[in-house]
Design a protein around this motif. Structure first.
Motif, mmCIF file in Angstrom:
data_model
loop_
_atom_site.group_PDB
_atom_site.id
_atom_site.type_symbol
_atom_site.label_atom_id
_atom_site.label_comp_id
_atom_site.label_asym_id
_atom_site.label_seq_id
_atom_site.Cartn_x
_atom_site.Cartn_y
_atom_site.Cartn_z
ATOM 1 N N ASP A 287 0.870 -1.177 0.000
ATOM 2 C CA ASP A 287 0.000 0.000 0.000
ATOM 3 C C ASP A 287 0.907 1.227 0.000
ATOM 4 N N TYR A 288 0.359 2.369 -0.396
ATOM 5 C CA TYR A 288 1.220 3.519 -0.658
ATOM 6 C C TYR A 288 0.733 4.782 0.032
ATOM 7 N N SER A 289 1.675 5.679 0.264
ATOM 8 C CA SER A 289 1.411 6.991 0.836
ATOM 9 C C SER A 289 2.384 7.977 0.205
ATOM 10 N N PHE A 290 1.943 9.198 0.018
ATOM 11 C CA PHE A 290 2.804 10.200 -0.616
ATOM 12 C C PHE A 290 3.267 11.261 0.382
ATOM 13 N N ASP A 291 3.163 10.927 1.675
ATOM 14 C CA ASP A 291 3.683 11.822 2.706
ATOM 15 C C ASP A 291 5.205 11.756 2.725
ATOM 16 N N ASP A 292 5.842 12.902 2.981
ATOM 17 C CA ASP A 292 7.300 12.940 3.056
ATOM 18 C C ASP A 292 7.784 12.218 4.312
ATOM 19 N N ARG A 321 14.797 8.565 -1.934
ATOM 20 C CA ARG A 321 13.574 7.959 -1.449
ATOM 21 C C ARG A 321 13.184 8.552 -0.095
ATOM 22 N N VAL A 322 14.140 9.222 0.578
ATOM 23 C CA VAL A 322 13.897 9.831 1.884
ATOM 24 C C VAL A 322 14.513 11.216 1.891
#
Length: 386
Positions: A287-292, A321-322
């Motif tokens: 599952d995915y999230s676009f929060d930094d 990626r971070v």
């Protein structure tokens, strides 16, 4: 002195090979091997057996950009491996087994990161690897709580997007955290009900002189998060009865996977029916999230910060990626892996390795569905309760 001399002799390749073969046949030999090879600073035989602390397999500069030093309340720092995956929603806190350290479990954590497309934060124990301190229950729990606090307070990852993963000894701190926090999920591989009950199965009444540690059976009923338990039927160190007992005590959504040929140190990734299929289906991964996701610069070892600063001056940082705060260079991006969709798997919660759907029967007195003996061909019995 005697233990030191025997330990040196056991370093010979032929003797090590013979001893490791014998470990799989006898829990007593496995226990003696752990006592003699323990790198623990304690000479309490019980503590040396439970927390054998192997010879460190890594150094402070072994994993640049991935090794963090997380602070504790007493001012000391906890070495942790942080393996992020770009746009992942879930963060997995991983607690390794008692005979390995962060270096030993690095490959597994990296594969788990890429396969399930999650962030992984693996926690070191006191006396293990480069982590100072004495390996005991209190020290391990301090490190575990520090890692949880780092995840929620420092990088601000919500509890509902954190999964707790423990293997063998690591199920102890995993259960304690899960009982105190409502997280996205819990994974227990080869868990035990308590250290004293584990000793009682091997030495009988003599276990009463052992101080109990990690009483998981007392804490499991308080877990409210979905829980996956994986326990091999050939486990000679922690009997399958421990995993089943914890499963029965759970009052939440749960699944029990019991591979027929799996021993205590069996690879979790060699057979997709052991971990991969249960994880992707039970937790609907990935599952995915676009929060930094921001990692403070002070979390990295000093030499890593210095090198990052030099790299930043010599060339512009690559898209990472971070995002690392305070101007440190970001790591290179992680390449995506083929996506695994839970919708590909049968809706009844089980699948044999040949792709056929196993027959189901009613679990005796449990009010749940379970796989029939047909599933033994796949090497697993899955119990799935909704």
């Amino acid at each position: 002195v005697l233990a030191s001399g025997v330990r040196q002799q056991l370093q010979q390749p032929r003797l090590r090979c013979l001893a490791r073969r014998a470990q799989h046949r006898s829990p007593a030999i496995a226990a003696m091997w752990a006592l003699l090879n323990s790198n623990s600073s304690s000479w309490n035989p019980v503590e040396r057996l439970i927390f054998p602390a192997p010879v460190p397999s890594y150094e402070i500069d072994s994993y640049p950009g991935e090794l963090l030093l997380i602070p504790k309340g007493d001012g000391s720092k906890v070495p942790c491996l942080f393996l992020p995956f770009r746009h992942a929603r879930f963060l997995v806190l991983y607690f390794h087994a008692n005979a390995e350290d962060l270096g030993s479990c690095y490959s597994f954590c990296k594969t788990m990161r890429d396969l399930f497309q999650v962030h992984v934060l693996a926690v070191e124990y006191p006396g293990y690897g480069i982590c100072p301190g004495k390996p005991d229950e209190a020290g391990i729990m301090e490190n575990a709580k520090a890692a949880m606090k780092f995840a929620t307070d420092t990088i601000h990852w919500p509890c509902e997007d954190i999964k707790l993963f423990g293997r063998s000894l690591g199920t102890g701190p995993c259960v304690q955290l899960a009982a105190a926090h409502d997280v996205a999920g819990v994974i227990l591989v080869s868990p035990f009900t308590s250290i004293k009950s584990l000793f009682r199965a091997q030495v009988g009444a003599l276990a009463d002189i052992v101080e109990d540690r990690f009483p998981s059976s007392d804490l499991v009923p308080a877990i409210v998060s979905p829980t996956l338990i994986i326990h091999g039927q050939q486990d000679n160190l922690i009997p399958l009865s421990h995993g089943k007992a914890l499963y029965d005590l759970l009052n939440t959504r749960k699944m029990l996977v019991c591979p027929a040929t799996m021993g205590h140190n069996h690879s979790l990734l060699k057979d997709i029916g052991v971990l991969v299929l249960p994880m992707t289906q039970f937790f609907s991964l990935p599952d995915y999230s676009f929060d930094d996701l921001e990692i403070p610069e002070w979390c990295f070892p000093e030499n890593a910060r210095r090198k990052a600063s030099e790299d930043t001056e010599s060339s512009p940082p690559s898209p990472g990626r971070v995002r690392v705060t305070a101007g440190s260079a970001a790591p290179s991006p992680t390449l995506g892996t083929p996506r695994l969709f839970a919708s590909c798997f049968p809706p009844n919660g089980a699948m044999t390795l040949d792709g056929s759907r196993p027959a189901c029967r009613s679990g005796p007195g449990l009010g749940i569905s379970a796989l029939s003996a047909d599933s033994d061909k796949a090497g697993a019995i899955v119990v799935d309760s909704n």
